[in-house]
Structure formats: structure tokens, C-alpha cells
Enzyme design. Structure first.
Site, PDB file in Angstrom:
ATOM      1  N   GLU A  83     -24.876   5.187 -19.820  1.00 51.19           N
ATOM      2  CA  GLU A  83     -25.477   5.056 -18.555  1.00 51.19           C
ATOM      3  C   GLU A  83     -24.598   5.818 -17.335  1.00 51.19           C
ATOM      4  O   GLU A  83     -24.862   6.310 -16.543  1.00 51.19           O
ATOM      5  CB  GLU A  83     -26.050   3.960 -18.089  1.00 51.19           C
ATOM      6  CG  GLU A  83     -27.443   3.305 -18.500  1.00 51.19           C
ATOM      7  CD  GLU A  83     -27.988   2.184 -17.883  1.00 51.19           C
ATOM      8  OE1 GLU A  83     -29.207   1.944 -18.375  1.00 51.19           O
ATOM      9  OE2 GLU A  83     -27.173   1.499 -17.132  1.00 51.19           O
ATOM     10  N   HIS A 101     -21.228   3.201 -45.848  1.00 51.34           N
ATOM     11  CA  HIS A 101     -22.323   3.510 -46.867  1.00 51.34           C
ATOM     12  C   HIS A 101     -23.568   3.917 -46.465  1.00 51.34           C
ATOM     13  O   HIS A 101     -24.394   4.069 -47.016  1.00 51.34           O
ATOM     14  CB  HIS A 101     -22.481   1.865 -47.801  1.00 51.34           C
ATOM     15  CG  HIS A 101     -21.266   1.449 -48.416  1.00 51.34           C
ATOM     16  ND1 HIS A 101     -21.124   1.675 -49.706  1.00 51.34           N
ATOM     17  CD2 HIS A 101     -20.169   0.907 -47.719  1.00 51.34           C
ATOM     18  CE1 HIS A 101     -19.909   1.231 -50.048  1.00 51.34           C
ATOM     19  NE2 HIS A 101     -19.349   0.665 -48.874  1.00 51.34           N
ATOM     20  N   LYS A 150     -40.238   4.925 -16.856  1.00 53.44           N
ATOM     21  CA  LYS A 150     -40.858   4.038 -16.094  1.00 53.44           C
ATOM     22  C   LYS A 150     -42.011   4.662 -15.357  1.00 53.44           C
ATOM     23  O   LYS A 150     -43.180   4.067 -15.539  1.00 53.44           O
ATOM     24  CB  LYS A 150     -39.794   3.274 -15.061  1.00 53.44           C
ATOM     25  CG  LYS A 150     -38.980   2.389 -15.722  1.00 53.44           C
ATOM     26  CD  LYS A 150     -38.118   1.704 -14.702  1.00 53.44           C
ATOM     27  CE  LYS A 150     -36.787   0.947 -15.097  1.00 53.44           C
ATOM     28  NZ  LYS A 150     -35.899   0.404 -14.110  1.00 53.44           N
TER      29      LYS A 150
HETATM   30  O1  PA5 Z   1     -26.961  -1.245 -15.872  1.00 56.84           O
HETATM   31  C1  PA5 Z   1     -28.048  -1.245 -15.211  1.00 56.84           C
HETATM   32  O2  PA5 Z   1     -28.054  -1.228 -13.984  1.00 56.84           O
HETATM   33  C2  PA5 Z   1     -29.577  -1.663 -15.875  1.00 56.84           C
HETATM   34  O3  PA5 Z   1     -29.114  -1.506 -17.301  1.00 56.84           O
HETATM   35  C3  PA5 Z   1     -30.180  -2.656 -15.501  1.00 56.84           C
HETATM   36  O4  PA5 Z   1     -29.043  -3.890 -15.845  1.00 56.84           O
HETATM   37  C4  PA5 Z   1     -31.336  -2.798 -16.148  1.00 56.84           C
HETATM   38  O5  PA5 Z   1     -32.095  -1.872 -16.000  1.00 56.84           O
HETATM   39  C5  PA5 Z   1     -31.984  -4.111 -15.750  1.00 56.84           C
HETATM   40  O6  PA5 Z   1     -32.427  -4.153 -14.395  1.00 56.84           O
HETATM   41  P1  PA5 Z   1     -32.593  -5.408 -13.715  1.00 56.84           P
HETATM   42  O7  PA5 Z   1     -31.199  -6.521 -13.843  1.00 56.84           O
HETATM   43  O8  PA5 Z   1     -32.769  -4.900 -12.218  1.00 56.84           O
HETATM   44  O9  PA5 Z   1     -33.684  -6.110 -14.093  1.00 56.84           O
END
Ligand code: PA5
Length: 447
Positions: A288, A309, A423
């Protein structure tokens, strides 16, 4: 030494002058992160988090953990992405992936929910909860993420039916945004105890906030030692931008050299199943943070010798666009000698009495050499032991490297705009009000 970066098995893949050439870029990126002048600088709260955290809340986390330990047999942690991976990684690493199946007096079973959209997995967990005393911790910074929101509805309903509203509120713990966001308002009105995801800490950097610390403390893991390890790492890695003395900066330099030399996939290698979720945490952190603007090293992971493996063939002999980062724990707590067998049908008596850790270490050494011979560079990260302290140090090592590395790569390491695309489409296809025109267009494409 808590952590050592061993570059012996990557040196031959680095051309003369490349380390010197990238060193200035690493220094500039290190400065950019610490000065707070880079992109995404409103998400740098994690940098000083190991020292600069809310001490009152930290004490409340410990108190809530003790209460949860007393009150329930099953503790359900609801969250997705950065709101669950860190906690699960630490609990499985320190305790075990089989924690729930092993004896653990004084701490409840711990399950994770709201990290997928699977009816089967939710139903299975509900079946596990039958007849048990339950507490839940819903973790969502935004408070509106679909997966945890659905699971929260399900478990809130269960708790309220089982215990009534007054007792249910003693069993629901919420970790969310400090002031904004619907979940905070809803929790305050309902009377749930709340913990904070700081505004300036993104999900994937939040393991050392209440997001990670509450579930981790419930498991009986020593969160003081975890924080101390991270604090010592922060002190060291912030103090020097020199790739020759700061292992964290050396990691940044080498992985970026690998990338520029066509090695676009980094595989994190661990030799213990207890590190499988640590691999997952690392993949989210780097995926990310770096995968954007059509750039980035693709983060993959393996557990060896299991995956020798399966993916081992590819790593040895497939497309040569990969490098490995191997995490090796020097001192392990568990010992298990190979048994002697009179018949010796498998020919293994030469190993009788040898500790499995020794066998695992030789598997690692042999594999590193084989992969290097096959053209896959290996960066070796050696950790002193499997303690909470060393794990805290390692977590911070990867976080700090990730921030600096993102700047070397030339991206904003602290946003995740790409996460929104699916989303939007999912909401449109499900008929969420406001998405009508997108729905028709998407449905036409799916015909
Ligand atoms: O690293 C991030 O920002 C994301 O992975 C969020 O943690 C994830 O989308 C969950 O979001 P939220 O805590 O708003 O539910």
C-alpha cells in the site's frame, strides 16, 4: 545486537558505485521523512509513536485487556487491513498460529473477523462462540469500512441478544477515530469504551497504537517490551542517514538498487510458520505504501521450508525479476531433536539427536546459496531472538525503511488512493444510493 543486515548474498548483484550513487538519495529521503517536508507529511505520527504516545490511554489499554481476560472465553477482533494485520501478526509470532488450540490459562481464545466478506467464515465463528462468554473489539479508523461494519452488526446483535444492552456494552470495545467519524459518535452514545486511532497514523503504521496494542495485550504478550524494542529502533534509525552504519538505510538502498536493476518483486522469507502473518503485515505495509503511480516493488512472501516445495522452483529457476529478504531469528525458545530409529528406513539416523533448529538453519543457509547461484539476490536480516523486544525492533525497522524507501522511489508512501476503486464498483453493483449511473455502466460491462 538486536538486528543485523547481512549483505553477503546480495553484494555480487550490486555493481561498482551503485551503493555510493544511491547513498545521497537515501540521505535526502531520510531527511525528508524526519523534517516532515515530504508528501503525506500529515501521516507521520508513527515515527515518534514508541515514545510519544498517550500514556493515559496506554494504561487504559492494559486495564481493558485485564478486564477482557477475566470476562470472556472468546475475544473477537473485528477489523481489516491495517486495522487487524498488525495485531494478528504479533499474536501469532509471539504466541502461536495455534494459540487457540494450545493451553493458554488466563487469556481468552482470540479470533479475527470483519477481514473478508465470507458468509461461511462468519457462520463458523458464530458456531464457535455458541455457549461461550464473548467480548469484541471493533477496530475501524473510518468507521464505515464495509467488512468490519457488517461483522460488527452481527456480533453486536449477538451480544445484545445474549446479555442485554447493559451488559453488552461492558463487552464491546471500540478503536476508532478520536472525534470525527460515525463510529465514535455511535460508541459514545451507546456507552462503549473507546480507544483512538490517531489522526496522523495510517492503518498500516498503526500496530503500536491501540489498534494493535489492545488485542496484543489481551493475548498476554508483553506490550511494554514490544514498545521498548520499537523505541530503541526509532532512536537508532532516526539518528543516522548513513547506509554503512544504519542497517535500516542499507535495506532501503539495496532494495531500491534491486528495483532499478529489474528486480521488481521482493519476497519476504521466514523459516517459521509463526511468522506467516508477519509476512502478511509486511506485504500490506509495502504494497500500500509503494505500489502507486505505476511504480513499486511487488511484495510477496513465503514460509520456508514449506514453500520450497512449491514456489521454490520458481525462485530457483523462473523469471529472474525477484530478490529475497530473509528474516532469521538467531536464538529460538523451542528445541526438538530428531529421534533415532533402529530401522533407519529413511536414512536419517545421521541427524538423530540433532535439534530441528539446526536442521532449519542449514536449510536456510543451503537455500540462500542455491538461490544466489540461480540468480536471486538475498538480503539477510538477522534478529537476536524471538522476544517481544526484538519483534518491536523489527516492526519499527520495516516501518521506518518503508517510509524512507517510498520517498527514494518518488511516491507518497502514506496514502492509498488505489484502494477506493473496488469499493466504488462494489457499492454501485450493490445499488448503494448515489451510485445509480455507475451501476448501469458496470452492469453493461459485465453482460
Ligand atoms: O492501511 C490502511 O489504511 C488500510 O488498510 C485500512 O487500515 C483499512 O482499509 C481499514 O480501514 P478502517 O480502519 O478505516 O476500517
Amino acid at each position: 545486537m538486536t538486528l543485523k543486515l547481512n549483505d553477503t548474498y546480495v553484494k555480487s548483484f550490486i555493481k561498482d558505485g551503485e551503493l555510493e550513487a544511491i547513498s545521497a538519495e537515501v540521505k535526502a529521503a531520510h531527511k525528508c521523512l524526519l523534517s516532515g517536508n515530504g508528501e503525506g507529511n500529515d501521516f507521520l505520527g508513527w515515527v515518534d509513536l514508541p515514545f510519544n504516545y498517550d500514556k493515559e490511554e496506554y494504561a487504559r489499554i492494559k486495564a481493558a485487556a485485564a478486564k477482557i481476560q477475566k470476562k470472556c472465553d472468546v475475544f473477537v477482533v473485528i477489523g481489516i487491513g491495517g486495522s487487524y494485520l498488525g495485531a494478528r501478526a504479533v499474536i501469532e509470532y509471539v504466541k502461536s498460529p495455534l494459540y487457540n488450540n494450545l493451553k493458554h490459562e488466563g487469556t481468552p481464545d482470540i479470533y479475527f473477523s470483519g477481514c473478508n466478506i465470507s458468509a461461511q467464515s462468519l457462520n463458523e465463528l458464530l458456531a464457535i462462540c455458541e455457549g461461550k462468554d464473548i467480548c469484541i473489539n471493533v477496530i475501524s479508523k473510518s468507521g464505515t469500512t464495509t467488512e468490519p461494519a457488517v461483522a460488527f452488526r452481527v456480533f453486536r446483535e449477538l451480544l445484545e441478544k445474549k446479555y442485554g444492552k447493559a451488559e453488552a456494552k461492558e463487552r464491546i470495545f471500540v478503536t476508532t477515530d478520536k472525534a470525527r467519524g460515525t463510529l465514535k459518535k455511535f460508541s459514545d452514545e451507546a456507552g462503549y469504551e473507546t480507544f483512538v486511532v490517531p489522526d496522523n497514523v495510517g492503518g498500516r503504521f498503526s500496530v503500536l497504537t491501540a489498534v494493535g496494542l489492545l488485542p496484543i495485550a489481551v493475548s498476554g504478550t508483553d506490550i511494554d517490551a514490544l514498545m521498548k524494542g520499537a523505541a530503541d529502533a526509532a532512536t537508532e534509525f532516526k539518528a543516522s542517514d548513513d547506509i554503512n552504519t544504519n542497517p535500516c538505510m542499507k535495506y532501503v538502498a539495496i532494495r531500491n538498487i534491486m528495483y532499478r536493476n529489474g528486480k521488481g518483486t521482493e519476497i519476504l522469507v521466514n523459516y517459521e510458520p509463526y511468522a506467516a502473518m508477519l509476512n502478511e503485515w509486511w506485504k500490506q505495509l509495502y504494497g500500500e505504501s509503494e505500489g502507486k503511480d505505476k511504480k513499486g516493488i511487488f511484495p510477496a512472501s513465503v514460509i520456508f521450508s514449506t514453500d520450497l516445495h512449491s514456489l521454490g522452483q520458481f525462485i530457483q529457476d523462473g523469471s529472474r525479476n525477484i530478490f529475497e529478504t530473509v528474516v532469521s531469528v538467531n536464538e529460538t525458545n523451542e528445541k526438538k531433536p530428531v529421534p533415532f530409529d533402529e530401522a533407519n528406513v529413511d536414512g536419517l539416523n545421521f541427524l538423530a539427536g540433532v535439534d530441528l533448529n539446526e536442521v532449519n538453519k542449514m536449510a536456510m543457509k543451503g537455500t540462500i546459496l542455491a538461490h544466489v547461484d540461480g540468480g536471486t539476490p538475498n538480503i539477510l536480516i538477522e534478529i537476536a531472538d524471538k522476544s517481544e523486544y526484538s519483534l518491536g525492533y523489527l516492526l519499527y525497522f520495516f516501518e521506518f525503511a518503508c517510509g524512507v524507501s517510498g520517498y527514494v522511489l518518488g511516491v507518497n508512501p502514506f496514502n492509498q488512493p488505489g484502494v477506493e476503486a473496488y469499493k466504488k464498483n462494489m457499492f454501485a453493483l450493490l445499488g448503494k444510493p448515489g451510485y445509480e449511473s455507475e451501476k448501469a455502466a458496470l452492469e453493461a460491462r459485465l453482460k
